[in-house]
Design an enzyme around this catalytic site. Structure first.
Site, PDB file in Angstrom:
ATOM      1  N   GLU A   1      65.257 -42.430  14.889  1.00 32.78           N
ATOM      2  CA  GLU A   1      65.303 -41.283  13.967  1.00 32.78           C
ATOM      3  C   GLU A   1      64.703 -41.558  12.599  1.00 32.78           C
ATOM      4  O   GLU A   1      65.327 -41.292  11.566  1.00 32.78           O
ATOM      5  CB  GLU A   1      66.757 -40.789  13.857  1.00 32.78           C
ATOM      6  CG  GLU A   1      67.310 -40.366  15.210  1.00 32.78           C
ATOM      7  CD  GLU A   1      68.801 -40.013  15.196  1.00 32.78           C
ATOM      8  OE1 GLU A   1      69.417 -40.028  14.128  1.00 32.78           O
ATOM      9  OE2 GLU A   1      69.345 -39.723  16.279  1.00 32.78           O
TER      10      GLU A   1
ATOM     11  N   ASN B   1      62.873 -43.834  19.226  1.00 32.90           N
ATOM     12  CA  ASN B   1      63.752 -42.779  19.737  1.00 32.90           C
ATOM     13  C   ASN B   1      64.027 -41.730  18.653  1.00 32.90           C
ATOM     14  O   ASN B   1      64.364 -42.077  17.524  1.00 32.90           O
ATOM     15  CB  ASN B   1      65.078 -43.444  20.163  1.00 32.90           C
ATOM     16  CG  ASN B   1      66.030 -42.521  20.886  1.00 32.90           C
ATOM     17  OD1 ASN B   1      65.622 -41.770  21.780  1.00 32.90           O
ATOM     18  ND2 ASN B   1      67.304 -42.556  20.520  1.00 32.90           N
TER      19      ASN B   1
ATOM     20  N   HIS C   1      68.572 -33.253  22.626  1.00 24.69           N
ATOM     21  CA  HIS C   1      69.777 -32.514  22.248  1.00 24.69           C
ATOM     22  C   HIS C   1      69.334 -31.069  22.037  1.00 24.69           C
ATOM     23  O   HIS C   1      68.920 -30.681  20.946  1.00 24.69           O
ATOM     24  CB  HIS C   1      70.393 -33.085  20.968  1.00 24.69           C
ATOM     25  CG  HIS C   1      70.918 -34.476  21.134  1.00 24.69           C
ATOM     26  ND1 HIS C   1      71.966 -34.772  21.982  1.00 24.69           N
ATOM     27  CD2 HIS C   1      70.536 -35.652  20.589  1.00 24.69           C
ATOM     28  CE1 HIS C   1      72.221 -36.068  21.933  1.00 24.69           C
ATOM     29  NE2 HIS C   1      71.363 -36.634  21.103  1.00 24.69           N
TER      30      HIS C   1
ATOM     31  N   GLU D   1      68.885 -38.792  25.573  1.00 23.75           N
ATOM     32  CA  GLU D   1      70.227 -38.324  25.167  1.00 23.75           C
ATOM     33  C   GLU D   1      70.432 -36.855  25.543  1.00 23.75           C
ATOM     34  O   GLU D   1      70.933 -36.062  24.748  1.00 23.75           O
ATOM     35  CB  GLU D   1      70.416 -38.499  23.649  1.00 23.75           C
ATOM     36  CG  GLU D   1      70.117 -39.905  23.147  1.00 23.75           C
ATOM     37  CD  GLU D   1      70.423 -40.132  21.664  1.00 23.75           C
ATOM     38  OE1 GLU D   1      71.013 -39.245  21.020  1.00 23.75           O
ATOM     39  OE2 GLU D   1      70.079 -41.213  21.163  1.00 23.75           O
TER      40      GLU D   1
ATOM     41  N   ASP E   1      71.590 -33.350  26.286  1.00 27.16           N
ATOM     42  CA  ASP E   1      72.697 -32.401  26.446  1.00 27.16           C
ATOM     43  C   ASP E   1      72.192 -31.030  26.029  1.00 27.16           C
ATOM     44  O   ASP E   1      71.376 -30.905  25.120  1.00 27.16           O
ATOM     45  CB  ASP E   1      73.997 -32.814  25.711  1.00 27.16           C
ATOM     46  CG  ASP E   1      73.821 -33.262  24.283  1.00 27.16           C
ATOM     47  OD1 ASP E   1      72.890 -32.809  23.605  1.00 27.16           O
ATOM     48  OD2 ASP E   1      74.667 -34.067  23.824  1.00 27.16           O
TER      49      ASP E   1
HETATM   50  O1  9MR Z   1      77.630 -39.614  20.509  1.00 29.05           O
HETATM   51  C1  9MR Z   1      77.707 -40.383  19.328  1.00 29.05           C
HETATM   52  C2  9MR Z   1      79.005 -40.078  18.597  1.00 29.05           C
HETATM   53  O2  9MR Z   1      80.100 -40.560  19.362  1.00 29.05           O
HETATM   54  C3  9MR Z   1      79.009 -40.697  17.224  1.00 29.05           C
HETATM   55  O3  9MR Z   1      80.140 -40.281  16.524  1.00 29.05           O
HETATM   56  C4  9MR Z   1      77.748 -40.296  16.492  1.00 29.05           C
HETATM   57  C5  9MR Z   1      77.684 -40.880  15.113  1.00 29.05           C
HETATM   58  O4  9MR Z   1      76.460 -40.712  14.506  1.00 29.05           O
HETATM   59  O5  9MR Z   1      76.611 -40.699  17.233  1.00 29.05           O
HETATM   60  C6  9MR Z   1      76.520 -40.034  18.439  1.00 29.05           C
HETATM   61  O6  9MR Z   1      75.335 -40.389  19.106  1.00 29.05           O
HETATM   62  C7  9MR Z   1      74.113 -40.115  18.426  1.00 29.05           C
HETATM   63  C8  9MR Z   1      73.119 -41.183  18.827  1.00 29.05           C
HETATM   64  O7  9MR Z   1      73.622 -42.449  18.550  1.00 29.05           O
HETATM   65  C9  9MR Z   1      71.767 -40.985  18.146  1.00 29.05           C
HETATM   66  N1  9MR Z   1      71.266 -39.667  18.355  1.00 29.05           N
HETATM   67  C10 9MR Z   1      72.182 -38.557  18.086  1.00 29.05           C
HETATM   68  C11 9MR Z   1      73.499 -38.764  18.837  1.00 29.05           C
HETATM   69  C12 9MR Z   1      74.437 -37.582  18.604  1.00 29.05           C
HETATM   70  O8  9MR Z   1      74.818 -37.496  17.269  1.00 29.05           O
END
Ligand code: 9MR
Length: 316
Positions: free
Chosen positions: A121, A162, A198, A235, A237
């Protein structure tokens, strides 16, 4: 999927006391991504103090269950402890901090990680670089430096950039393409780009553009794949306005089918990972109020229509 020369269908995993999950992982997936356990705040909460017991559990779980391990993530602005983001390090020291972290994680999970999300990111929505301690201190070369360091400590693991919204935001996708070129221009290897996906299956307050059509998804993949790298969904969803109804679940199933088909249609797309198993634990409702129901299993671990849609897309 594997029969077609693609290599994986994965899920993000948080190991928890849910008896259905190991069973589902075993039946439906051959890859997993630790949802949080390998992030910086979990693995090096203070300088050179590595806390890897939890990450080790995921590595063990993957080995025991013969799963590919998609390791997530090394250099990111988020879930980064303050000692890094507000440490006031100069350029050279910060590169040293980065190398120390990468060396520890990459060496420890060498041979277990199939892929690493090396940089996560780094882009704004308009395709420019996001402000972060990495970019502000080191400049854009923090990206090739991170990739070269991972390669230094693991000659085999696949190296990924990513990011999210690359699936439909052309400006951001162009930024990812620029990153691929930048890395290569430094003579450094990059194996691929992870498209987080997402997305939404209908228009929601946080996703007014709803779910991209298949052409858009394929074009987005080609933007970076045509630079000679692989692409994957990392990722997936597909959220909706909750509560879910039978109609919305049908629309969602069709969206999952499109997403799967877009991967199968692009030669360089090597696999797909969904960001969790059950709606019960998805990150979406906690972050996007009134949205959710984004995954393949509902809160009671029943397969949703989305499961059949995704499978249909995979089988073509
Ligand atoms: O799913 C993850 C969640 O449990 C955490 O609280 C969150 C914190 O930033 O991160 C989520 O996963 C993220 C991933 O690591 C990077 N891309 C976005 C995802 C959704 O926020």
């Amino acid at each position: 999927m594997q029969k077609r020369g693609r290599s994986f269908i994965g899920a993000a995993v948080t190991l928890r006391d849910e008896p259905r999950e190991p069973e589902i992982i075993h039946q439906d997936f051959n890859s997993m991504t630790p949802e949080n356990a390998m992030k910086w705040e979990s693995t090096e909460p203070s300088r050179n103090n590595f806390t890897l017991t939890d990450a080790d559990r995921y590595a063990e779980f993957a080995k025991k269950n013969h799963l590919q391990l998609h390791c997530h993530t090394l250099v990111w602005h988020s879930q980064l402890p303050l000692w890094v983001s507000e440490g006031g390090f100069d350029n050279k020291t910060l590169i040293g901090v980065m190398e120390n972290h990468i060396k520890k994680l990459v060496t420890r999970y060498r041979g277990v990680c199939t892929r690493w999300d090396v940089v996560n990111e780094a882009l704004n929505e308009d395709g420019t670089y996001r402000k972060s301690v990495w970019y502000d201190t080191i400049g854009e070369s923090f990206i090739p430096i991170a990739f070269s360091l991972v390669r230094k400590y693991d000659k085999k693991v696949q190296l990924f950039y990513n990011d999210y919204n690359l699936e439909y935001n052309n400006e951001k996708t162009a930024g990812a393409k620029r990153i691929v070129k930048l890395i290569k221009s430094h003579g450094v290897e990059i194996d691929g780009v992870g498209y987080q996906a997402h997305l939404a299956s209908e228009a929601t307050p946080t996703a007014p553009g709803a779910a991209p059509d298949q052409k858009t998804l394929e074009a987005a993949f080609h933007a970076t794949a045509d630079e000679g790298v692989n692409v994957i969904y990392t990722e997936i969803d597909l959220r909706m306005n909750t509560p879910a109804t039978a109609d919305k679940l049908k629309v969602q199933a069709a969206a999952y089918e499109r997403v799967a088909k877009s991967c199968l249609a692009v030669k360089r797309c090597m696999g797909m990972t969904v960001w969790g198993i059950s709606d019960k634990y998805s990150w979406i409702p906690g972050v996007f109020t009134g949205e959710g129901a984004a995954l393949l299993w509902d809160e009671n671990y029943n397969k949703k229509p989305a499961y059949a849609g995704f499978l249909k897309g995979i089988r073509g």
